[in-house]
Motif scaffolding. Sequence first.
Motif, mmCIF file in Angstrom:
data_model
loop_
_atom_site.group_PDB
_atom_site.id
_atom_site.type_symbol
_atom_site.label_atom_id
_atom_site.label_comp_id
_atom_site.label_asym_id
_atom_site.label_seq_id
_atom_site.Cartn_x
_atom_site.Cartn_y
_atom_site.Cartn_z
ATOM 1 N N VAL A 53 -3.068 26.147 -20.486
ATOM 2 C CA VAL A 53 -2.113 25.704 -19.462
ATOM 3 C C VAL A 53 -2.858 25.205 -18.229
ATOM 4 N N CYS A 108 4.398 29.027 -19.083
ATOM 5 C CA CYS A 108 3.987 28.781 -20.464
ATOM 6 C C CYS A 108 3.727 27.280 -20.616
ATOM 7 N N ASN A 109 3.237 26.880 -21.759
ATOM 8 C CA ASN A 109 2.920 25.476 -21.994
ATOM 9 C C ASN A 109 4.149 24.580 -21.843
ATOM 10 N N ASN A 110 5.308 25.001 -22.373
ATOM 11 C CA ASN A 110 6.521 24.190 -22.268
ATOM 12 C C ASN A 110 7.001 24.061 -20.824
ATOM 13 N N CYS A 111 6.970 25.148 -20.075
ATOM 14 C CA CYS A 111 7.385 25.072 -18.667
ATOM 15 C C CYS A 111 6.401 24.227 -17.864
ATOM 16 N N ASN A 148 4.881 36.784 -27.542
ATOM 17 C CA ASN A 148 5.444 35.828 -26.587
ATOM 18 C C ASN A 148 5.548 34.468 -27.250
ATOM 19 N N GLY A 149 6.601 33.729 -26.924
ATOM 20 C CA GLY A 149 6.815 32.417 -27.511
ATOM 21 C C GLY A 149 7.611 32.469 -28.799
ATOM 22 N N HIS A 168 13.454 30.737 -19.353
ATOM 23 C CA HIS A 168 12.385 31.050 -18.415
ATOM 24 C C HIS A 168 12.807 30.799 -16.967
ATOM 25 N N HIS A 202 -1.580 34.904 -18.727
ATOM 26 C CA HIS A 202 -1.105 35.266 -20.059
ATOM 27 C C HIS A 202 -2.108 34.787 -21.102
ATOM 28 N N GLU A 203 -1.801 35.024 -22.362
ATOM 29 C CA GLU A 203 -2.740 34.740 -23.447
ATOM 30 C C GLU A 203 -3.081 33.261 -23.608
ATOM 31 N N ASN A 204 -2.265 32.360 -23.136
ATOM 32 C CA ASN A 204 -2.505 30.922 -23.264
ATOM 33 C C ASN A 204 -2.923 30.304 -21.919
ATOM 34 N N GLU A 205 -3.404 31.133 -21.025
ATOM 35 C CA GLU A 205 -3.712 30.724 -19.652
ATOM 36 C C GLU A 205 -4.688 29.549 -19.575
#
Length: 155
Positions: A127, A100-103, A66-67, A75, A121-124
Motif C-alpha cells: 500500500v 487497505c489496497n482497495n481503499c 483480513n480481506g 471500511h 497491517h500485513e499488506n502495509e
Amino acid sequence: MSRPSLDKVMLGCAHLLALRGTCRKRQVGCVLIDINGHILSTGYNGTAAGLSHCIDVPCGGVGKPNGSDSCQGIHAELNALLRCADVSKIYTTYVTVLPCNNCMKTLLNTGCKRIVYAEGHENEQNVLSEWTKTGRSVLHLDGKGPGDAFKCGQN
C-alpha cells in the motif's frame, strides 16, 4: 503550554470515531480534511444500513483473514467518502489503520495528497509503495487512542 499538531488532533478524532465501529475484528475511524484543515467528512467501519451489526450478530468474516469476502463491513474510508460532498477537495486522510489496497486505490481517485495513520497491517509495504509512487505522502504517527492526541504539551 503548547498545542498538539493538527495531525495529532485529527488522528485523535479518527480514534474517537473508531469507537463507533461495529466490526468484531477491528474498529477503524477516518477523518477527511481540506488543505485549510477543515473537516470535510468522517466515517467508521461497520455493516451496510439495514444489516445487523457484527458486534450483535457476527458476520462470516469473524475469525477469517483480513480481506475475506465473507466480511460484511464497509471500511471507514469508504463511509467517509460516501458522505463527502466534493472528494476533489480532500487533502489529508486521517485513519486509525492504514487503508487497505482497495481503499488506497479509491483515495487515489480523489484529491487526497496525504495519508496519516496510526497502525499498519500485513499488506502495509504494498500500500505504501503504490501510494508514494504517485508522489503523494504518508505519515505514520504512533498513538493508541483518542486521549493521546489531546494531552497538552505534546506535539
